[in-house]
Design a protein around this motif. Sequence first.
Motif, PDB file in Angstrom:
ATOM      1  N   VAL A 277       0.845  -1.199   0.000  1.00  0.00           N
ATOM      2  CA  VAL A 277       0.000   0.000   0.000  1.00  0.00           C
ATOM      3  C   VAL A 277       0.876   1.242   0.000  1.00  0.00           C
ATOM      4  CG1 VAL A 277      -1.628   1.369   1.362  1.00  0.00           C
ATOM      5  CG2 VAL A 277      -2.004  -1.083   1.087  1.00  0.00           C
ATOM      6  N   ARG A 278       1.879   1.254   0.846  1.00  0.00           N
ATOM      7  CA  ARG A 278       2.768   2.416   0.922  1.00  0.00           C
ATOM      8  C   ARG A 278       3.553   2.601  -0.374  1.00  0.00           C
ATOM      9  NH1 ARG A 278       3.584   0.156   6.066  1.00  0.00           N
ATOM     10  NH2 ARG A 278       5.582  -0.745   5.419  1.00  0.00           N
ATOM     11  N   GLN A 279       4.028   1.481  -0.958  1.00  0.00           N
ATOM     12  CA  GLN A 279       4.817   1.569  -2.194  1.00  0.00           C
ATOM     13  C   GLN A 279       4.002   2.194  -3.318  1.00  0.00           C
ATOM     14  OE1 GLN A 279       6.329  -2.163  -3.818  1.00  0.00           O
ATOM     15  NE2 GLN A 279       6.445  -1.261  -5.863  1.00  0.00           N
ATOM     16  N   TYR A 280       2.800   1.671  -3.563  1.00  0.00           N
ATOM     17  CA  TYR A 280       2.020   2.129  -4.712  1.00  0.00           C
ATOM     18  C   TYR A 280       1.385   3.498  -4.464  1.00  0.00           C
ATOM     19  CZ  TYR A 280       2.715  -2.222  -7.225  1.00  0.00           C
ATOM     20  OH  TYR A 280       3.285  -3.268  -7.911  1.00  0.00           O
ATOM     21  N   SER A 281       1.168   3.843  -3.212  1.00  0.00           N
ATOM     22  CA  SER A 281       0.597   5.158  -2.912  1.00  0.00           C
ATOM     23  C   SER A 281       1.572   6.282  -3.220  1.00  0.00           C
ATOM     24  CB  SER A 281       0.174   5.231  -1.437  1.00  0.00           C
ATOM     25  OG  SER A 281      -0.896   4.334  -1.176  1.00  0.00           O
TER      26      SER A 281
ATOM     27  N   GLN B 129      -2.675  10.775  -6.869  1.00  0.00           N
ATOM     28  CA  GLN B 129      -1.839   9.646  -6.472  1.00  0.00           C
ATOM     29  C   GLN B 129      -2.588   8.339  -6.719  1.00  0.00           C
ATOM     30  OE1 GLN B 129       1.057  11.990  -5.783  1.00  0.00           O
ATOM     31  NE2 GLN B 129       1.428   9.982  -4.855  1.00  0.00           N
ATOM     32  N   VAL B 130      -1.847   7.281  -6.987  1.00  0.00           N
ATOM     33  CA  VAL B 130      -2.449   5.949  -7.022  1.00  0.00           C
ATOM     34  C   VAL B 130      -2.982   5.640  -5.624  1.00  0.00           C
ATOM     35  CG1 VAL B 130      -1.978   3.474  -7.314  1.00  0.00           C
ATOM     36  CG2 VAL B 130      -0.955   5.148  -8.881  1.00  0.00           C
ATOM     37  N   ASN B 131      -4.163   5.076  -5.544  1.00  0.00           N
ATOM     38  CA  ASN B 131      -4.753   4.687  -4.260  1.00  0.00           C
ATOM     39  C   ASN B 131      -4.246   3.290  -3.905  1.00  0.00           C
ATOM     40  OD1 ASN B 131      -6.415   3.822  -2.126  1.00  0.00           O
ATOM     41  ND2 ASN B 131      -8.145   5.037  -2.846  1.00  0.00           N
ATOM     42  N   GLY B 132      -3.248   3.218  -3.041  1.00  0.00           N
ATOM     43  CA  GLY B 132      -2.637   1.938  -2.693  1.00  0.00           C
ATOM     44  C   GLY B 132      -3.584   0.974  -2.026  1.00  0.00           C
ATOM     45  N   GLU B 133      -4.599   1.501  -1.312  1.00  0.00           N
ATOM     46  CA  GLU B 133      -5.584   0.616  -0.669  1.00  0.00           C
ATOM     47  C   GLU B 133      -6.555   0.046  -1.699  1.00  0.00           C
ATOM     48  OE1 GLU B 133      -6.543   1.943   3.720  1.00  0.00           O
ATOM     49  OE2 GLU B 133      -6.668   3.681   2.380  1.00  0.00           O
ATOM     50  N   LEU B 134      -7.021   0.897  -2.612  1.00  0.00           N
ATOM     51  CA  LEU B 134      -7.946   0.435  -3.645  1.00  0.00           C
ATOM     52  C   LEU B 134      -7.296  -0.588  -4.558  1.00  0.00           C
ATOM     53  CD1 LEU B 134     -10.621   0.609  -5.218  1.00  0.00           C
ATOM     54  CD2 LEU B 134      -9.693   2.600  -6.416  1.00  0.00           C
ATOM     55  N   THR B 135      -6.033  -0.390  -4.893  1.00  0.00           N
ATOM     56  CA  THR B 135      -5.346  -1.263  -5.846  1.00  0.00           C
ATOM     57  C   THR B 135      -4.619  -2.420  -5.174  1.00  0.00           C
ATOM     58  OG1 THR B 135      -3.367   0.162  -5.804  1.00  0.00           O
ATOM     59  CG2 THR B 135      -5.018   0.633  -7.491  1.00  0.00           C
ATOM     60  N   LEU B 136      -4.779  -2.589  -3.873  1.00  0.00           N
ATOM     61  CA  LEU B 136      -3.985  -3.581  -3.143  1.00  0.00           C
ATOM     62  C   LEU B 136      -4.138  -4.993  -3.690  1.00  0.00           C
ATOM     63  CD1 LEU B 136      -2.142  -4.451  -0.839  1.00  0.00           C
ATOM     64  CD2 LEU B 136      -4.162  -4.518   0.660  1.00  0.00           C
ATOM     65  N   GLY B 137      -5.367  -5.437  -3.909  1.00  0.00           N
ATOM     66  CA  GLY B 137      -5.576  -6.810  -4.373  1.00  0.00           C
ATOM     67  C   GLY B 137      -4.888  -7.082  -5.696  1.00  0.00           C
ATOM     68  N   GLU B 138      -4.998  -6.128  -6.628  1.00  0.00           N
ATOM     69  CA  GLU B 138      -4.363  -6.309  -7.934  1.00  0.00           C
ATOM     70  C   GLU B 138      -2.837  -6.225  -7.825  1.00  0.00           C
ATOM     71  OE1 GLU B 138      -6.003  -7.299 -10.476  1.00  0.00           O
ATOM     72  OE2 GLU B 138      -7.977  -7.027  -9.564  1.00  0.00           O
ATOM     73  N   ASN B 139      -2.345  -5.378  -6.926  1.00  0.00           N
ATOM     74  CA  ASN B 139      -0.897  -5.275  -6.755  1.00  0.00           C
ATOM     75  C   ASN B 139      -0.318  -6.537  -6.127  1.00  0.00           C
ATOM     76  OD1 ASN B 139      -1.072  -2.679  -7.813  1.00  0.00           O
ATOM     77  ND2 ASN B 139      -1.243  -1.717  -5.806  1.00  0.00           N
ATOM     78  N   ILE B 140      -1.047  -7.115  -5.173  1.00  0.00           N
ATOM     79  CA  ILE B 140      -0.631  -8.401  -4.611  1.00  0.00           C
ATOM     80  C   ILE B 140      -0.581  -9.448  -5.711  1.00  0.00           C
ATOM     81  CG2 ILE B 140      -1.348 -10.305  -3.111  1.00  0.00           C
ATOM     82  CD1 ILE B 140      -2.457  -8.223  -1.173  1.00  0.00           C
ATOM     83  N   ALA B 141      -1.621  -9.461  -6.542  1.00  0.00           N
ATOM     84  CA  ALA B 141      -1.700 -10.466  -7.603  1.00  0.00           C
ATOM     85  C   ALA B 141      -0.607 -10.278  -8.644  1.00  0.00           C
ATOM     86  CB  ALA B 141      -3.080 -10.432  -8.256  1.00  0.00           C
ATOM     87  N   ASP B 142      -0.299  -9.022  -9.011  1.00  0.00           N
ATOM     88  CA  ASP B 142       0.790  -8.768  -9.965  1.00  0.00           C
ATOM     89  C   ASP B 142       2.121  -9.261  -9.410  1.00  0.00           C
ATOM     90  OD1 ASP B 142      -0.743  -7.634 -11.959  1.00  0.00           O
ATOM     91  OD2 ASP B 142      -0.340  -5.567 -11.381  1.00  0.00           O
TER      92      ASP B 142
END
Length: 687
Positions: free
Chosen positions: A563-567, A576-589
Amino acid sequence: MKRYLLSALTLTLLASLSHAADTAQSQPAAAAPRSGVDVQYIDAGVRAQDDFFAHLNGQWLKTTEIPADKSSWGSFAKLRDDTLPQLRAIVEAAQQAGQGGGAKAGAAAAEQQKIGDLYASYMDEKRLDALGAKPLAGEFSRIRALRDKKAIPALVAHLAQIGVAAPYAIYIGQDARASTRYAVYVSQSGLGMPDRDYYLDAKLAEVKAKYQLHVEKMLALAGGKRAGADAKAVVALETALAQVQWTKVENRDPVKRYNKVALAQLDALTPGYDLRGGMAAAGVAAKVDYVIASQPSYLGALQKIVEQTDLATWQAYFEWQLLRSYAPYLSSDFADAHFAFYGTTITGVTAQPPRWKRGVAAVEGALGEAVGKLYVARHFPAERKARMETLVRNLMLAYRQSIDTLDWMSPETKREAQAKLAKFTPKIGYPSKWRDYGALAIARGELVGNMMRAADFGYKRQLNKLGMPVDREEWGMTPQTVNAYYSSTMNEIVFPASILQPPFFDAGADDAVNYGAIGAVIGHEISHGFDDKGSQSDGDGNLRDWWGAQDRKNFAAKADALVRQYSRYSPLPGYQVNGELTLGENIADNSGLAVAYKAYRLSLGGQDAPVIDGLSGDQRFYMGFGQVWRSKMREPQQIVQIKSDPHAPGQFRANGTVVNQPGFYDAFDVKEGDKMYLAPERRVIIW
């Protein structure tokens, strides 16, 4: 390994060697393996160690213009656009075959007749222009006949059947705590802009003002006598709805969204608003004794908004939602106004797609699997599916091995994870059982009627699931969809035929780029079963906490770091990219690429990968991943994505993922001081 750089001299040499091979008159040698990397797009002026995405895709980024009818352009959009002529050929052949009139014998011929008749209805622009808003006259009369707000629940139920948005949606899905049966869900809905922030964020005030003007114009086109006042009231009403709706981040929590309410208790949830009567009007009350309220606080607040808003405003609101849903199927003045706002204002697109593209999209929306059946027969070779099945097996093996080696997961939780993985169902290419469209009536010359009947057909198809066994052969995407998905309640990973093409899957390329591209996509979808949301369901698809307390704590720490990285990423000034909103997809990537790399190394069987185009196997692997996310996006569409899309922008999906992969550092000799360098203790490694 030497730092990677592909020079112009190397590219020239490769081109001359290719030409020599093409023109040689002697006995041809066996074809050399092809890398599958689009080396022509590499920007040698940007080091891979400083910006991997720009290095790999830089020439493409510099020279490619987003097509006028697109809000973004890249690997996904291009593949979809390349597929459209194939689909056009299918629907136009069906249109020509049905010119003689009359249904032909046989289910297949009847389906093709429907495809052709629906497409012909869409393409008859002259007839649509002559009709204007007349096809909606009956629905307008129904809305204008309201004499009391007590009739709103029944109207909402009716609108749901014809695909018109309302303040809440009623839909059928698997019960998230009892996945062997279907349940009724009630969820917040009814906004005319992409997200609640478009009503509440001061930075988007100009868009909101343009939205009100658009609503006014549409109501005026439909004959409204007080369109200006009505539009102002409608936007005020939608703003009130937005204020009490849950955010996209709040809606990511599947446990908080599961609120089982007995039908008899619905009156207590929305006192003063007959939601129970609305369920009866929707046809679900006779088949279930409970519903699942996704956002109960919203439904409670909605009751107050209904009470405080006058009937005339509600009527204007429902008329607007009807127009918004059906404008693309009306005369040019409605369709053009609809595009001017949703195409140009919201996404920045400057030109409507050609009418044939819109017609194909309409047919796909109504008869998607009927078109898909014909598409698969013409464009999906059996060997492509077989090779994909091998890739999936290898990825599953890599996941099994990866789980066993995790240092942050306890033995007990590892056993649960392995049990869930063992129950994954992969679906590749197309359904084993095609949808039956026999009950859907399609008539040439009745576009709005056809689209309403298609919506009603889909609604009744869902309604008929209640009380029936869960259909585990059903697909949530058509074969011609360029995408893939994981379903937590089905515990399945699904890969439609259309995504199994370059740059995702290149049957003529060496395996490295395929493992980096489609292999990472496979790994991505498997990882959704273990991301912050999917990990809350078990192998049978039921919400159940199968994690040890310390395991969940360890996982949460890694998730928080992502979350911190992508935010920190910002694709546009002020956004800014919303690290909480995108968390699931970022984990999956991140997890998907890590496991795809392990699967690739397993596929080599201990042998060294060949060097192709001067690139090692590991380099080709990561480049296969990076070129998948090659993309450009118009600024308004970028804002839509940031506000509403759970995926990070493409450049951050590429760079943000590889910086966490130890293999990437070795492949490109990334060292401290390089811009792509992330200290080992800051890298997020989950699988």
